[in-house]
Design a protein around this motif. Sequence first.
Motif, short mmCIF file in Angstrom:
data_model
loop_
_atom_site.label_atom_id
_atom_site.label_comp_id
_atom_site.label_asym_id
_atom_site.label_seq_id
_atom_site.Cartn_x
_atom_site.Cartn_y
_atom_site.Cartn_z
N UNK A 166 -2.10 54.78 11.03
CA UNK A 166 -3.26 55.34 10.33
C UNK A 166 -3.04 56.85 10.27
N UNK A 167 -2.47 57.29 9.14
CA UNK A 167 -2.15 58.71 8.97
C UNK A 167 -0.83 59.05 9.64
N UNK A 168 -0.47 60.33 9.58
CA UNK A 168 0.73 60.82 10.27
C UNK A 168 0.59 62.32 10.50
N UNK A 169 1.43 62.84 11.39
CA UNK A 169 1.36 64.27 11.69
C UNK A 169 0.01 64.63 12.30
N UNK A 170 -0.59 65.70 11.79
CA UNK A 170 -1.87 66.17 12.34
C UNK A 170 -3.01 65.20 12.05
N UNK A 171 -2.83 64.37 11.02
CA UNK A 171 -3.91 63.42 10.67
C UNK A 171 -3.69 62.04 11.32
N UNK A 172 -2.70 61.91 12.22
CA UNK A 172 -2.40 60.61 12.84
C UNK A 172 -3.56 60.18 13.73
N UNK A 173 -4.21 59.07 13.35
CA UNK A 173 -5.40 58.58 14.06
C UNK A 173 -5.08 57.45 15.05
N UNK A 174 -3.92 56.81 14.83
CA UNK A 174 -3.58 55.67 15.68
C UNK A 174 -2.88 54.60 14.88
N UNK A 228 -15.51 55.65 9.15
CA UNK A 228 -15.85 56.46 7.95
C UNK A 228 -14.63 57.22 7.45
N UNK A 229 -13.52 57.12 8.15
CA UNK A 229 -12.32 57.88 7.79
C UNK A 229 -11.57 57.22 6.64
N UNK A 230 -11.16 58.02 5.65
CA UNK A 230 -10.38 57.49 4.53
C UNK A 230 -8.99 57.03 5.00
N UNK A 231 -8.52 57.60 6.11
CA UNK A 231 -7.20 57.23 6.66
C UNK A 231 -7.24 55.78 7.17
N UNK A 232 -8.36 55.43 7.83
CA UNK A 232 -8.55 54.06 8.30
C UNK A 232 -8.66 53.11 7.11
N UNK A 233 -9.41 53.51 6.09
CA UNK A 233 -9.60 52.68 4.90
C UNK A 233 -8.27 52.42 4.20
N UNK A 234 -7.45 53.50 4.10
CA UNK A 234 -6.14 53.37 3.46
C UNK A 234 -5.25 52.41 4.24
#
Length: 525
Positions: free
Chosen positions: A172-180, A219-225
Motif C-alpha cells: 500500500x504505497x511506497x517510499x514516504x507514502x508506504x502504509x503497509x 479513508x486513504x486513497x493508497x488503501x483504496x488503490x
Amino acid sequence: MKETLATKVSKRKTFAIISHPDAGKTTITEQLLLLGGAIRQAGTVKGKKSGKFAKSDWMEIEKQRGISVTSSVMQVDYAGHQINIVDTPGHEDFSEDTYRTLMAVDSAVMVIDSAKGIEPQTKKLFKVCRMRGIPIFTFINKMDRDGQEPMDLIAELEEVLEIDAYPMNWPMGMGKTFQGIYDIYNNRVELMHPEQNGDNDFLPLNEEGEIVGDFPITTSSIYTQAMEDVLLLKEAGNPFSEEAIAEGELTPVFFGSALTGFGVHTFLDAYVDFAPSPGPNKTEEGETILPSKEELTGFIFKIQANMNPAHRDRIAFLRICSGEFKPGMDVTISRTKKKMKLGHTTQFMADSRESVESAVAGDIIGLYDTGNLQIGDTLFEGKDAVQFEALPQFTPELFMKVTPKNVMKQKSFYKGIQQLVQEGAIQFYKTYHTEEFILGAVGQLQFEVFQYRLLNEYNSEVEMTPMGTKIARWIEPDDLNPNMSSSRNLLCRDRFDQPVFLFENQFAMRWFEDKYPDVKLTALL
C-alpha cells in the motif's frame, strides 16, 4: 516420547538466500535471525562507521567493503522448525561458491530491490534454481523507498525469469507514502504505522476484502488503490497452487522492508508453511538416497580456511542427506576409500559456533579438517559405498602470475596457496616447464580477496601479474606432449596434476585443434 528420524527430518527447512549485491540479502538474513531469537540486535552491512557489522559477514574484508564474498551458514529455531539459512555471496565474482551452495539446499529465497528489479546476477542464480527444480520464494525489498510500480515488478519477474508469480501480499504505497501491506494470503492488512490506527499491527478483512472497523487507513486513497489492484490480481492473476510452488513453477511473492523488519515476519510464517523438508538425493549411479535411510550420508559443498584466525582452522561444510550424525561416528570418504572419525564438529551462527550433538538430513555441519577432504566429496556410514552426483565446477577466465615478495617467507606462501585454493573460489596451476605459479578465477575480486587473505591470514605478501583472459582446456594425460606448449597455448598442470592448456584466444585454440585433431580439449561447466 523419543522423536523418530523421519519426524526430525520433517522439521528441517534449509534454504539459500540469493540476490544481486545491495538488494538487502544480508539485511533480511539478520531479521530472520532476530525473529528466531538467535540474535538480540540486527547488524547493518554498511556498518563501517558504527562498528556494528552484519552477523553473517564474519570475514574482515567483508566488513571493510560491506559485501558478502563467502557463504555463511546459520541455524535458527522458528515455529517448531529448525531453519538452516545459507547466506550466499552477492558479488558476481563469487557466483561459483553460490552455485555449489544451491546444490546443498532444498529451497531458495530471492531478494529483489524494488527500485532495480531483476538484475543480471539474480537471473544467473535463478537459472540454477530452475535447473534443479527447487522452490523459489521472492521477497521484494525496500518498499520504504521509491521504486518501480509493483505491477511492473511482477510482470518483469514473470517475463525475465520465465516463472509464474503469485503475490501473497500487496504494497500500500511506497517510499514516504508506504502504509503497509494488503495481506492476500492471511486476509488482513499489516500496518507500517500502527500508532495511527489504534496501535493495531493487523486489521482483519471481511469477505469483500475490506477492513473490518472504522480506522483512519480506510479513508486513504493508497488503501483504496491497493484494494483495486488486489481485485485485478484475483481476477486476472495466476491461481495459488501449493503443488506448483513445490515444483519450482510458481514463486510466492512478498513485499516489505528488510531494513525496518516490516513484512519479514509474515514472509517467514508463510515460508515454513510451504517450503519443503529435505528430499531424496541422487548418486552418480542414478540411485536415490532417501533422507530416512538409517546410515549417514552427505557431501562436502564448501571448504573455508581460517574461520577462526586464532586457531588457523579449516572447516569443511557437510550437507547431511540421510541418517543421523552423532559425535565420534565413523564414516568413509568415497573418493579415497579412507575412514575418518567425525569427532570434532560444529554448527554455526556466522562467526560463533557450538559443538553438534545431533544432526539429521537437511542440516549443515562443519567438520574440522586437516586436508583430507575436498569439495564434492561424499561421506557415508556403513559398508554400502555411496557417491553423490558431482558438484558444478567452472572454467576460469582471468589469470594472474603470483610470486612471493619475500623469498624468506616461501613456506607461509606455499601453505597459504595450498589451503586457499582448496576452498574452490580460485584455481591453481603451475607452468609445465618453468613451474611458475598461476591463479585462475571467474572474476577480478577473487584475486583481491586472495591477495588480502594471503597477507592477513598467512603473513605472505605477494606480487600478482595480470595475464589477462585465457581459455583453459584440459587434455588426457596420455595425449600429453610437452612440445605442444607455446606462448599462445601455455601448457600447465592443475592442482590435481592434470595437464591443461591456457590458450591466448579462440583463434589459438582452433589452430591447436587443427594441428592436433586427435587431442580432445575439455572445459569445465
